[in-house]
Design a protein around this motif. Structure first.
Motif, PDB file in Angstrom:
ATOM      1  N   ASN A 166     -11.416  -2.561  -3.213  1.00 41.25           N
ATOM      2  CA  ASN A 166     -12.474  -3.418  -3.023  1.00 41.25           C
ATOM      3  C   ASN A 166     -12.028  -4.686  -4.171  1.00 41.25           C
ATOM      4  N   LEU A 167     -11.694  -3.663  -5.884  1.00 40.61           N
ATOM      5  CA  LEU A 167     -11.054  -4.815  -6.374  1.00 40.61           C
ATOM      6  C   LEU A 167      -9.784  -6.295  -6.348  1.00 40.61           C
ATOM      7  N   THR A 168      -8.860  -5.809  -5.767  1.00 37.02           N
ATOM      8  CA  THR A 168      -8.088  -6.296  -5.383  1.00 37.02           C
ATOM      9  C   THR A 168      -7.995  -7.043  -3.798  1.00 37.02           C
ATOM     10  N   GLY A 169      -8.456  -6.160  -2.986  1.00 39.83           N
ATOM     11  CA  GLY A 169      -9.253  -6.775  -1.409  1.00 39.83           C
ATOM     12  C   GLY A 169      -8.127  -6.529  -0.618  1.00 39.83           C
ATOM     13  N   LEU A 170      -7.279  -5.617  -1.249  1.00 36.60           N
ATOM     14  CA  LEU A 170      -6.412  -5.052  -0.050  1.00 36.60           C
ATOM     15  C   LEU A 170      -6.688  -3.411   0.339  1.00 36.60           C
ATOM     16  N   PRO A 171      -6.754  -3.977   1.923  1.00 38.17           N
ATOM     17  CA  PRO A 171      -7.351  -2.224   2.628  1.00 38.17           C
ATOM     18  C   PRO A 171      -6.200  -1.042   1.458  1.00 38.17           C
TER      19      PRO A 171
END
Length: 144
Positions: free
Chosen positions: A47-52
């Motif tokens: 959620n913080l990084t936008g990475l799966p």
């Protein structure tokens, strides 16, 4: 492509598992149950990084009362995984053996061979026998 890695330090405070990162992404989570820490932190970091979650690695560090217990926790986790693999292998081989010997030996003789009760052997004869391909020996048993 290289995936980023985040170090997550896990501690125990006030009856909760506390997990925090410090690798450029300040993420933290509190969890009642230890098995929730890994998926929970993956979700927080995603959620913080936008990475799966499959696009980053987590390095775990375990500290209890200012003592590093990381090596022992990781060793235990590996030993537990190996024990589960071996137990699954044993169960599959045992089911195949019971299915193969049923009708050739008495269930009491099979029970004696396997160190089981004849009632347990009877239960096993009623269940499906795995195919030979399903009974796979685990690949790595020796701890790292």
């Amino acid at each position: 492509m290289r995936f980023p890695a985040f170090t997550v330090t896990v501690t125990r405070e006030a009856g909760q598992w506390i997990a925090k990162t410090a690798d450029g992404v300040e993420a933290a989570g509190e969890f009642k149950r230890f098995p929730d820490v890994d998926p929970g932190m993956r979700k927080v970091i995603a959620n913080l990084t936008g990475l799966p979650p499959e696009r980053f690695f987590l390095r775990w560090r375990y500290e209890f009362e200012d003592q590093d217990a990381t090596d022992l926790v990781l060793q235990y986790q590996e030993a537990h995984r190996i024990a589960e693999d071996v137990a699954e292998w044993r169960e599959g081989v045992r089911a195949r053996l019971v299915a193969t010997l049923n009708g050739r030996l008495s269930q009491r003789a099979i029970a004696d061979l396997l160190g089981l009760s004849h009632q347990r052997v009877n239960q096993l004869t009623r269940g499906p026998a795995p195919e030979a391909a399903d009974v796979v020996k685990p690949g790595r048993w020796v701890p790292l």
